[in-house]
Design a protein around this motif. Structure first.
Motif, PDB file in Angstrom:
ATOM      1  N   HIS A 239       0.838  -1.197   0.000  1.00 40.90           N
ATOM      2  CA  HIS A 239       0.000   0.000   0.000  1.00 40.90           C
ATOM      3  C   HIS A 239       0.871   1.243   0.000  1.00 40.90           C
ATOM      4  CE1 HIS A 239       0.919   0.567   4.299  1.00 40.90           C
ATOM      5  NE2 HIS A 239       0.781  -0.731   4.411  1.00 40.90           N
ATOM      6  N   GLY A 240       0.254   2.415  -0.068  1.00 38.48           N
ATOM      7  CA  GLY A 240       0.996   3.653  -0.272  1.00 38.48           C
ATOM      8  C   GLY A 240       1.644   4.257   0.954  1.00 38.48           C
ATOM      9  N   LEU A 241       1.472   3.638   2.132  1.00 35.16           N
ATOM     10  CA  LEU A 241       2.063   4.192   3.358  1.00 35.16           C
ATOM     11  C   LEU A 241       2.959   3.166   4.045  1.00 35.16           C
ATOM     12  CD1 LEU A 241      -1.034   6.061   4.875  1.00 35.16           C
ATOM     13  CD2 LEU A 241       0.859   7.060   3.579  1.00 35.16           C
ATOM     14  N   MET A 242       3.627   2.341   3.271  1.00 33.87           N
ATOM     15  CA  MET A 242       4.363   1.213   3.835  1.00 33.87           C
ATOM     16  C   MET A 242       5.606   1.615   4.612  1.00 33.87           C
ATOM     17  SD  MET A 242       4.124  -1.758   0.969  1.00 33.87           S
ATOM     18  CE  MET A 242       4.999  -2.869   2.059  1.00 33.87           C
ATOM     19  N   ASN A 243       6.188   2.766   4.323  1.00 34.21           N
ATOM     20  CA  ASN A 243       7.504   3.086   4.867  1.00 34.21           C
ATOM     21  C   ASN A 243       7.519   4.242   5.860  1.00 34.21           C
ATOM     22  OD1 ASN A 243       8.808   1.127   3.186  1.00 34.21           O
ATOM     23  ND2 ASN A 243       8.531   2.531   1.467  1.00 34.21           N
ATOM     24  N   VAL A 244       6.359   4.708   6.296  1.00 36.23           N
ATOM     25  CA  VAL A 244       6.378   5.921   7.110  1.00 36.23           C
ATOM     26  C   VAL A 244       5.148   6.004   8.007  1.00 36.23           C
ATOM     27  CG1 VAL A 244       5.196   7.299   5.352  1.00 36.23           C
ATOM     28  CG2 VAL A 244       6.725   8.433   6.982  1.00 36.23           C
ATOM     29  N   ASP A 245       5.358   6.528   9.215  1.00 35.46           N
ATOM     30  CA  ASP A 245       4.229   6.894  10.080  1.00 35.46           C
ATOM     31  C   ASP A 245       3.731   8.272   9.647  1.00 35.46           C
ATOM     32  OD1 ASP A 245       4.853   4.616  11.473  1.00 35.46           O
ATOM     33  OD2 ASP A 245       4.738   5.564  13.438  1.00 35.46           O
ATOM     34  N   VAL A 246       2.427   8.463   9.645  1.00 30.35           N
ATOM     35  CA  VAL A 246       1.855   9.739   9.207  1.00 30.35           C
ATOM     36  C   VAL A 246       0.800  10.213  10.195  1.00 30.35           C
ATOM     37  CG1 VAL A 246       0.788  11.013   7.313  1.00 30.35           C
ATOM     38  CG2 VAL A 246       2.137   8.988   6.811  1.00 30.35           C
ATOM     39  N   TRP A 247       0.847  11.500  10.485  1.00 28.08           N
ATOM     40  CA  TRP A 247      -0.191  12.173  11.265  1.00 28.08           C
ATOM     41  C   TRP A 247      -0.845  13.237  10.382  1.00 28.08           C
ATOM     42  CZ3 TRP A 247      -1.677  11.289  16.325  1.00 28.08           C
ATOM     43  CH2 TRP A 247      -0.872  10.412  17.071  1.00 28.08           C
TER      44      TRP A 247
END
Length: 280
Positions: free
Chosen positions: A207-215
């Protein structure tokens, strides 16, 4: 855009450069991490964490490495640059904290670690210790993290949605009792009226958020800001186009995640797998 590299071909990012130099010097010596630990008198796993960038270590161990490799002052100078870079990271994070406190709603995605807003003291302590904190610094940071949890409490608490990769829940604490307490806390938090907790199972695939934590922080004036974070640095994104791209990725991930009801059941099933303390 990839990080620009110096003419030597090595990283110009201080923390990465420090870790890279440690790996390079050890490779030149032909030593294993265990051999290095035996020769210098430190646990070999510390050197592994330093070489991976997980921790910077302290000045004593860096000075010992300088002496061992015959690089007087070089590694200590790189270490100081990396430490200073971490100070800049903390300054950026402080600004994020100010924006978080004002947010009218928060969305979050976790790759491998629970968000601080949902951590127990035991979990926070182990995570922060893995990053190199110890002693009084560790205690103070755990207390600071616990104080953040008040943001989600009270009648005026903002809505909070978090999507947790299954990997987050498959990485237990060393202490089974503390891990049980953390899972129980999560299950309780999922029952709060202002908290929506979802689990993204491994079966969801790439998926498009595999490498980072996002807030994602919704501000009182209506704009949304995004904050991306890795173990090495955080970046606050305010440009509308960049934030919208990340929001589209988040929406796609949310569609793949279990519902809040199924996610709570998932956590309760995991609780059943944690060994009970035979003394209780």
């Amino acid at each position: 855009m990839p990080t620009r590299r110096a003419v030597t071909g090595r990283s110009r990012e201080p923390r990465a450069r420090f870790a890279e130099e440690l790996r390079h010097l050890r490779a030149q010596r032909g030593e294993s991490l265990r051999q290095l630990g035996d020769r210098l008198g430190w646990d070999w796993s510390l050197f592994g964490k330093m070489e991976s960038g997980e921790t910077l270590g302290g000045p004593e161990v860096v000075e010992a490495l300088d002496q061992h490799y015959g690089t007087p002052g070089l590694l200590l100078a790189l270490w100081e640059l990396a430490i200073n870079d971490q100070t800049q990271f903390r300054e950026r994070y402080r600004r994020y904290m100010e924006l978080e406190s004002k947010a009218t709603s928060l969305w979050h995605f976790a790759v491998s670690v629970l968000p601080g807003l949902l951590q127990t003291p035991g979990y926070a302590g182990e995570v922060l210790a893995a990053g190199g904190l110890k002693g009084l610094d560790l205690e103070q940071q755990v207390q600071a993290r616990m104080s953040r949890r008040s943001l989600l409490e009270g009648d005026d608490a903002p809505p909070f949605r978090t999507i947790l990769s299954e990997a987050v829940l498959r990485t237990p604490l060393r202490d089974a009792g503390e891990w049980r307490a953390q899972l129980e806390y999560l299950a309780g938090a999922a029952d709060r009226r202002n908290v929506a907790l979802q689990v993204l199972p491994f079966s969801a695939g790439f998926h498009g958020l595999m490498n980072v934590d996002v807030w994602y922080l919704r501000q009182p004036e209506g704009r949304t800001l995004a904050y991306t974070e890795s173990g090495y640095r955080g970046e606050l994104l305010e440009e509308t186009a960049a934030v919208e791209r990340l929001q589209l990725a988040y929406d796609a991930v949310r569609d793949l995640a279990l519902s809040p009801v199924e996610s709570r059941k998932f956590i309760l099933r995991m609780l059943e797998e944690v060994p009970c303390d035979p003394s209780t």
